[in-house]
Design a protein around this motif. Structure first.
Motif, short mmCIF file in Angstrom:
data_model
loop_
_atom_site.label_atom_id
_atom_site.label_comp_id
_atom_site.label_asym_id
_atom_site.label_seq_id
_atom_site.Cartn_x
_atom_site.Cartn_y
_atom_site.Cartn_z
N UNK A 52 0.01 -1.01 -1.88
CA UNK A 52 -1.24 -1.60 -2.38
C UNK A 52 -1.29 -1.53 -3.90
N UNK A 53 -2.12 -2.37 -4.48
CA UNK A 53 -2.26 -2.40 -5.93
C UNK A 53 -3.23 -1.29 -6.34
N UNK A 54 -2.67 -0.08 -6.49
CA UNK A 54 -3.50 1.09 -6.77
C UNK A 54 -2.97 1.84 -7.98
N UNK A 55 -3.45 3.06 -8.16
CA UNK A 55 -3.10 3.82 -9.36
C UNK A 55 -1.60 4.13 -9.43
N UNK A 56 -0.90 4.12 -8.30
CA UNK A 56 0.55 4.37 -8.36
C UNK A 56 1.26 3.25 -9.11
N UNK A 57 0.75 2.04 -8.99
CA UNK A 57 1.29 0.90 -9.74
C UNK A 57 0.72 0.86 -11.15
N UNK A 58 -0.56 1.18 -11.29
CA UNK A 58 -1.28 0.92 -12.54
C UNK A 58 -1.22 2.06 -13.55
N UNK A 59 -0.95 3.28 -13.10
CA UNK A 59 -1.04 4.43 -14.01
C UNK A 59 -0.10 4.31 -15.20
N UNK A 60 1.10 3.79 -15.00
CA UNK A 60 2.04 3.68 -16.12
C UNK A 60 2.26 2.22 -16.50
N UNK A 61 1.22 1.39 -16.32
CA UNK A 61 1.29 -0.03 -16.63
C UNK A 61 0.24 -0.37 -17.69
N UNK A 62 0.66 -1.15 -18.69
CA UNK A 62 -0.25 -1.68 -19.69
C UNK A 62 -0.46 -3.19 -19.52
N UNK A 63 0.61 -3.88 -19.14
CA UNK A 63 0.55 -5.31 -18.85
C UNK A 63 0.97 -5.53 -17.41
N UNK A 64 0.06 -6.05 -16.61
CA UNK A 64 0.32 -6.28 -15.19
C UNK A 64 0.32 -7.77 -14.90
N UNK A 65 1.41 -8.25 -14.33
CA UNK A 65 1.50 -9.62 -13.88
C UNK A 65 1.39 -9.63 -12.35
N UNK A 66 0.44 -10.40 -11.82
CA UNK A 66 0.27 -10.52 -10.38
C UNK A 66 0.61 -11.94 -9.98
N UNK A 67 1.65 -12.09 -9.17
CA UNK A 67 2.10 -13.41 -8.73
C UNK A 67 1.53 -13.70 -7.35
N UNK A 68 0.65 -14.70 -7.28
CA UNK A 68 -0.02 -15.04 -6.03
C UNK A 68 0.82 -15.98 -5.18
N UNK A 69 1.88 -15.44 -4.59
CA UNK A 69 2.82 -16.23 -3.80
C UNK A 69 2.68 -15.98 -2.31
N UNK A 70 1.58 -15.38 -1.90
CA UNK A 70 1.34 -15.18 -0.47
C UNK A 70 0.69 -16.42 0.12
N UNK A 71 1.28 -16.94 1.20
CA UNK A 71 0.63 -18.03 1.91
C UNK A 71 -0.68 -17.50 2.51
N UNK A 72 -1.73 -18.29 2.39
CA UNK A 72 -3.03 -17.86 2.90
C UNK A 72 -2.98 -17.46 4.37
#
Length: 342
Positions: A118-138
């Motif tokens: 999930x997009x949580x603090x484990x991903x975000x804690x050491x991130x300053x610039x986050x790119x989120x690619x919305x490539x999931x089919x609905x």
């Protein structure tokens, strides 16, 4: 793409990157479930990625090198075409690492082995610039949990952060099959089904964060030469953050989303770059309304409790699969280096 001097690794946890002044820590988050996308039935025409066999047949002979065509080396189903995305992102990862001094991890919401991230603090804690690619089919039903939404809010409350959102195209939203056919004849990509709707995850996240933008359509950009995309129409007076400094063009892709602003408040979102449409193509419902350009680079400067910047640019802009030049790399550099505007 330069040859790596180290061996590739897989199936291990990310090693956190320490903060360094002036060195943005860049991360990429792909909002798909890899198994859900790779496991789609190829007999279904809509809302799936192409198989690698379909890519090879349509683009023949571009992918007949054994590294693509040998089934003992490269998967020939949908999973194979998904792996092409990772090949395409490598030059951006290498470029960002050279510029910032930090490696660029790529996270997946659910990876090849079935591990959820999930997009949580484990991903975000050491991130300053986050790119989120919305490539999931609905159709795969990806939705951000409340905890993820709060984690992203907390991320954007930090000074010096930026969130780059890339919801992909939304082709065939109409229930009218004749309209879907007109959309398809306009962009003309045989690998895109008549309905291919992306970015349920990002649509939900953007709604919760109050980002008044929707990804719509899949529009064919105008060109100035063979596969050379026409220059952007840039609102230099609005680009006080310098995001498009040194940028005249991005890269060519046959079907790009229009990022429609859904608020009447002109101070919330700045449309920095518009892409001319190829009007020599068959008419699209969007062009029939009189539109000759569509919105491709948007910026929300910091405001209120949000200290970070929000940018919107399609994920194809960060992929070498669709070409690139010094202008594109100038945009990459602007995204991953410290900039502050008002």
């Amino acid at each position: 793409m330069s040859r790596s001097t180290t061996a590739r690794t897989y199936n291990q946890n990310h090693v956190p990157r320490p903060y360094t002044p002036g060195g943005q820590r860049v991360s990429v988050y792909v909002s798909w479930s890899y198994p859900a996308e790779a496991g789609r039935n190829p007999a279904e025409l809509d809302n799936r990625f192409s198989t690698m066999t379909e890519v090879r047949r349509t683009a023949w002979p571009a992918y007949e090198d054994p590294k693509w065509s040998d089934p003992l080396r490269f998967q020939q189903g949908v999973a194979g075409s998904l792996e092409l995305f990772f090949w395409g992102w490598l030059p951006f990862q290498q470029f960002a690492q050279e510029v910032t001094g930090h490696p660029v991890p790529v996270y997946q919401r659910v990876d090849q082995a079935g591990f959820p991230t999930p997009l949580d603090e484990r991903v975000l804690a050491d991130t300053d610039t986050l790119l989120v690619f919305g490539l999931d089919h609905m159709i795969t039903g990806q939705e951000p949990a409340p905890e993820e939404i709060e984690a992203v809010r907390a991320f954007l409350a930090r000074e010096g952060t930026r969130l780059v959102l890339g919801p992909h195209h939304d082709v065939g939203a109409s229930d009218d099959l004749a309209v879907r056919d007109r959309e398809h004849r306009h962009h003309g990509d045989p690998l895109v089904p008549r309905q291919q709707r992306f970015a349920r995850y990002l649509r939900s996240l953007m709604g919760e964060l109050g980002i008044p933008v929707e990804n719509r359509y899949g529009l064919r950009p105008a060109v100035s030469g063979p596969k050379q995309i026409a220059p952007l129409s840039v609102a230099r007076d609005l680009d006080t953050g310098g995001w498009l400094e040194g940028v005249t063009t991005l890269n060519f892709h046959m079907h790009l989303p229009h990022y429609a602003v859904t608020t009447d408040d002109p101070d919330v979102v700045r449309v920095l770059g518009r892409q001319p449409i190829d009007l020599s193509r068959p008419a699209h419902p969007f062009t029939e309304e009189g539109n000759t350009e569509f919105d491709v680079v948007l910026w929300m400067p910091p405001g209120g409790e949000r200290a970070g910047d929000v940018l919107l640019a399609d994920s194809t802009v960060f992929s070498s699969l669709f070409g690139g030049d010094e202008s594109l790399r100038a945009f990459w550099r602007n995204v991953v280096t410290h900039r502050r505007g008002t």
